[in-house]
Design a protein around this motif. Structure first.
Motif: not given
Length: 321
Positions: A172-199
């Motif tokens: 789960a950790l590496l999949l969570s990191v995948s969505t989180t880093l994708g969102a961070m690199v794309a400069e998403c809003k904080r709430e979007t990063v958090h939602a993608l991390e949980r997903f």
């Protein structure tokens, strides 16, 4: 929406990742190159790169930056598989001989280290300190999880909390990191990063539980390895832990699980687990994680990438291999 439709819609960008994967494992050391490309040639679902790319759709999508992260995370995943096969003494991976069985333990460990190092070199090109901090902490946690898994091989007294912590770190950790880093690199809003991390986290938990179910139910052809392989190697998964607690034959099961387990004992153990209700219990657990996974998506803008992530979530929970 089918999984292949998602792959097709992202094909040009996935191709960028595939080319980078091949480029990153290139080395003038002939044997190391053969060993490092061996698993790459066997293919894979590329779930982690897809998660990175789709997460990037919610922000400033830059395929070059996202492909670096996607490639690096897939390389980390590959390196962990090479190391896992040494620890598990596994002969097959995705229906093909493992690096360990083809070149031996020493070459497999060096190949895994090389692939892992190449992923870090690639990620160093991403100018974001937060990316490196998150990934560093995640790598530490993943390593701790691997050590805990080795410690608990054949341990029939481990509890559900231990199992859930292990699969969090293992998958789960590496999949969570995948969505989180994708969102961070794309400069998403904080709430979007958090939602993608949980997903990513909830999808990863469901993914591993389904994997553990398939290990006991799928055919060797679909698994690419023997049925009950985890059980034989002492990795006691959720259906097994349930059977150890609830099966009328739990004493027999406990007696059959040990380091010198015979094939007869393994087959008997698999039969007891299948008849215990453990598989059904594991499916219900996966369903609960999938509900949380889909709920996380309700926090995101309703766009094509959201629908694609929803389709992937359903694939994870319904797959047969």
């Amino acid at each position: 929406m089918k999984l292949m439709d998602i792959y097709f819609s992202l094909k040009s960008d996935i191709d960028v990742v595939e080319r980078r994967l091949h480029d990153e494992v290139h080395t003038p050391q002939r044997n190391l190159k053969k060993a490092s490309t061996h698993l790459l040639k066997a293919g894979g679902k590329r779930i982690r790169p897809i998660f990175v790319l789709l997460a990037g759709k919610f922000g400033n999508y830059d395929v070059d930056r996202l492909a670096k992260v996607a490639t690096a995370l897939e390389l980390m995943h590959m390196a962990s598989l090479v190391h896992d096969d040494v620890i598990d003494d596994a002969a097959l991976r995705r229906g093909a001989p493992t690096v360990k069985s083809e070149w031996g333990n020493r070459m497999a460990m060096y190949a895994g280290d090389f692939i892992f190092a190449r992923s870090l070199v690639l990620l160093s090109e991403v100018p974001n300190v937060q990316v490196h901090q998150l990934l560093s902490k995640s790598i530490v946690s993943m390593c701790e999880g691997e050590i805990e898994q080795i410690r608990d091989f054949y341990n029939v007294d481990q509890n559900l909390r231990t199992y859930l912590r292990r699969i969090k770190r293992k998958t789960a950790l590496l999949l969570s990191v995948s969505t989180t880093l994708g969102a961070m690199v794309a400069e998403c809003k904080r709430e979007t990063v958090h939602a993608l991390e949980r997903f990513g986290y909830y999808a990863g938990m469901a993914f591993q539980i389904i994997d553990d179910i398939l290990d006991l139910t799928a055919t060797p052809k679909k698994l690419g390895k023997p049925v009950g392989n985890d059980l034989r190697q002492g990795n006691l998964t959720l259906p097994v832990l349930y059977a150890l607690q609830h099966s009328p034959e739990r004493d027999v099961l406990r007696a059959n699980i040990h380091r010198d387990m015979t094939e007869t004992e393994a087959q008997e153990a698999i039969r007891i687990v299948r008849s215990s209700g453990g598989l059904e219990y594991a499916h219900r657990m996966a369903d609960r994680y999938m509900e949380k996974c889909l709920h996380a998506l309700t926090k995101l803008p309703q766009m094509e990438a959201t629908r694609q992530l929803t389709a992937i979530a359903h694939f994870i929970n319904e797959r047969d291999h």
